[in-house]
Design a protein around this motif. Structure first.
Motif, short mmCIF file in Angstrom:
data_model
loop_
_atom_site.label_atom_id
_atom_site.label_comp_id
_atom_site.label_asym_id
_atom_site.label_seq_id
_atom_site.Cartn_x
_atom_site.Cartn_y
_atom_site.Cartn_z
N HIS A 6 -7.44 -5.40 2.64
CA HIS A 6 -5.99 -4.85 2.36
C HIS A 6 -5.92 -3.65 1.72
CE1 HIS A 6 -3.64 -8.07 4.27
NE2 HIS A 6 -4.29 -8.94 3.43
N TYR A 7 -6.79 -3.36 0.96
CA TYR A 7 -6.72 -2.27 -0.22
C TYR A 7 -7.60 -0.97 0.24
CZ TYR A 7 -4.43 -5.00 -3.84
OH TYR A 7 -3.74 -5.60 -4.51
N ARG A 8 -8.24 -1.36 1.27
CA ARG A 8 -9.30 -0.22 1.71
C ARG A 8 -8.62 1.12 2.21
NH1 ARG A 8 -14.48 0.07 2.15
NH2 ARG A 8 -15.78 -1.83 1.68
N PRO A 9 -7.52 0.97 2.94
CA PRO A 9 -6.83 1.99 3.40
C PRO A 9 -6.35 3.05 2.40
CG PRO A 9 -5.97 0.18 4.55
CD PRO A 9 -6.78 -0.20 3.40
N LEU A 10 -6.27 2.63 0.93
CA LEU A 10 -6.10 3.49 -0.14
C LEU A 10 -7.36 4.12 -0.70
CD1 LEU A 10 -3.66 0.79 -2.13
CD2 LEU A 10 -3.12 2.92 -0.71
N GLU A 33 -7.82 4.21 -7.75
CA GLU A 33 -9.17 3.71 -7.81
C GLU A 33 -9.40 2.39 -7.54
OE1 GLU A 33 -11.60 5.29 -11.28
OE2 GLU A 33 -9.51 5.73 -12.16
N ILE A 34 -10.55 1.82 -6.92
CA ILE A 34 -10.62 0.51 -6.49
C ILE A 34 -12.11 -0.01 -6.76
CG2 ILE A 34 -10.60 -1.44 -4.49
CD1 ILE A 34 -8.68 0.52 -3.14
N ARG A 35 -12.27 -0.94 -7.46
CA ARG A 35 -13.57 -1.49 -7.77
C ARG A 35 -13.66 -3.11 -7.62
NH1 ARG A 35 -15.09 1.57 -13.75
NH2 ARG A 35 -14.61 3.36 -12.69
N ALA A 53 -17.01 -3.11 -13.87
CA ALA A 53 -16.85 -3.23 -12.15
C ALA A 53 -17.45 -2.24 -11.46
CB ALA A 53 -15.39 -3.11 -11.89
N ARG A 54 -17.67 -2.35 -10.20
CA ARG A 54 -18.43 -1.16 -9.17
C ARG A 54 -17.22 -0.50 -8.33
NH1 ARG A 54 -23.30 -4.20 -6.24
NH2 ARG A 54 -21.58 -5.43 -5.88
N PRO A 55 -17.21 0.76 -8.19
CA PRO A 55 -16.65 1.53 -7.29
C PRO A 55 -16.67 1.01 -5.87
CG PRO A 55 -17.43 2.91 -8.81
CD PRO A 55 -18.01 1.96 -9.00
N VAL A 56 -15.62 0.92 -5.23
CA VAL A 56 -15.72 0.56 -3.68
C VAL A 56 -15.90 1.83 -2.85
CG1 VAL A 56 -14.79 -0.37 -1.71
CG2 VAL A 56 -14.42 -1.62 -3.91
N ASN A 67 0.89 -1.31 -0.18
CA ASN A 67 -0.39 -0.11 -0.03
C ASN A 67 0.79 1.24 0.01
OD1 ASN A 67 -2.25 -1.60 -0.06
ND2 ASN A 67 -3.17 -0.80 1.88
N GLU A 68 1.95 1.24 0.55
CA GLU A 68 2.79 2.34 0.89
C GLU A 68 3.60 2.62 -0.67
OE1 GLU A 68 6.88 3.85 3.26
OE2 GLU A 68 5.68 2.05 3.98
N LEU A 69 3.72 1.46 -1.15
CA LEU A 69 4.42 1.62 -2.63
C LEU A 69 3.27 2.27 -3.60
CD1 LEU A 69 6.46 1.23 -4.69
CD2 LEU A 69 5.79 -1.35 -4.91
#
Length: 246
Positions: free
Chosen positions: A169-173, A180-182, A241-244, A121-123
Motif C-alpha cells: 500500500h505504501y510503496r507508491p509513496l 520516508e518508509i522503513r 529500522a531499515r529504509p525501504v 496515500n493521496e492525503l
C-alpha cells in the motif's frame, strides 16, 4: 525564604548557579529558585544535584521525604477508547490532515488505514507537498518479532501477510519528497499515529488483535509527559529500522 544549606554547600564546593545547572542539565534560573526561594526540584533532578554537591538529598530538600500526591489523570489524555474498533477511520484521516510539521506512523501492519480510507496515500502526498515530514515504520514480515506476534494473537502467518500488504500500500509513496518508509524488527508494544502535537496510541495486549485493544488520544501539554514518552519510543524504533528501497 532562602535555602541556606544549599547555598552553603554550593559555596563550599565553588558551585555557581550556572555550573550546577550545567552539571544537572537544567536552566540556571531553576537553581536560582532553589537557592533564593527554597523551591524543591523533582526527585531525579534533586538527586543529581545532591550527588554533585556531596550532600544528602533529604537534608537539602526535606519536602522530598513526603510522597507526592499521585496525579490521577494526565493533562495530556484527551480521550480513551476501549477498543481500536470503537474509533472511526475518519478520526485518523482528520488527525493526518491536521499535520503541518510531522506525521508519523508506527505499526506492524495497520492495513485498516488503507482499507478504511483508500485516499490515504493521496492525503500523505498532499501533506508532504505542504512541507510536512512523513515517517512510516512497518513491521518486517520476516522478523522473529512479527512471527511471534502472529503466534501470540493466534493469527499465524496472517500478520506476516498483512505486513507485506501494508508495504504494498505504501510503496507508491517511495521517492515522494518528504516521505520516508522503513521496516522495523522490534517488539512493538504500541502502534503510534502522530500528527504534530497530537497522537493516537493503540496499546497491544497479549493474545488480542490490535483492533480489540484500547486506544488513547494524547495532546502534548508538558515536557517529559506521556506524549514525549511515546514520541521518544517512535524515534528509538525508527533508528533501528531499515529504509525501504524503491
Amino acid at each position: 525564604m532562602a535555602n541556606e544549606r544549599l547555598r552553603a554547600a554550593m559555596a563550599a564546593g565553588g558551585w555557581t548557579h550556572d555550573t550546577l545547572a550545567q552539571k544537572v542539565g537544567i536552566d540556571p534560573k531553576s537553581v536560582e529558585r532553589w537557592v533564593n526561594k527554597d523551591r524543591t526540584p523533582r526527585q531525579r533532578t534533586a538527586m543529581l544535584a545532591a550527588e554533585a554537591l556531596g550532600e544528602d538529598v533529604h537534608a537539602l530538600w526535606p519536602a522530598l521525604r513526603q510522597p507526592r500526591k499521585a496525579r490521577t489523570i494526565s493533562p495530556e489524555l484527551v480521550a480513551l477508547y476501549p477498543r481500536r474498533a470503537d474509533l472511526p477511520i475518519a478520526a485518523y484521516a482528520e488527525l493526518f490532515a491536521q499535520a503541518r510539521e510531522r506525521l508519523e506512523v508506527l505499526v506492524y501492519a495497520g492495513v485498516f488505514l488503507h482499507e478504511g480510507y483508500p485516499r490515504l496515500n493521496e492525503l500523505l502526498e498532499e501533506r508532504a507537498a505542504a512541507g510536512c515530514r512523513i515517517r512510516i515504520a512497518v513491521g518486517d514480515a520476516d522478523s522473529e518479532q512479527v512471527q511471534a506476534r502472529g503466534l501470540e494473537e493466534r493469527f499465524g502467518h496472517g500478520i506476516e501477510s498483512r505486513c507485506r500488504l501494508a508495504l504494498m500500500h505504501y510503496r507508491p509513496l517511495l521517492g515522494v519528497p518528504g516521505v520516508e518508509i522503513r521496516t522495523h524488527a522490534t517488539t512493538l508494544y504500541n502502534s503510534i499515529y502522530r500528527a504534530d502535537d497530537q497522537m493516537l496510541v493503540n496499546g497491544h495486549v497479549f493474545g488480542v488483535n490490535a483492533y480489540g485493544a484500547p486506544v488513547w488520544q494524547l495532546r502534548r501539554a508538558e515536557d517529559g509527559g506521556l506524549f514525549d514518552t511515546y514520541a521518544a519510543s517512535f524515534n528509538a524504533v525508527w533508528e533501528t529500522a531499515r529504509p525501504v528501497e524503491d
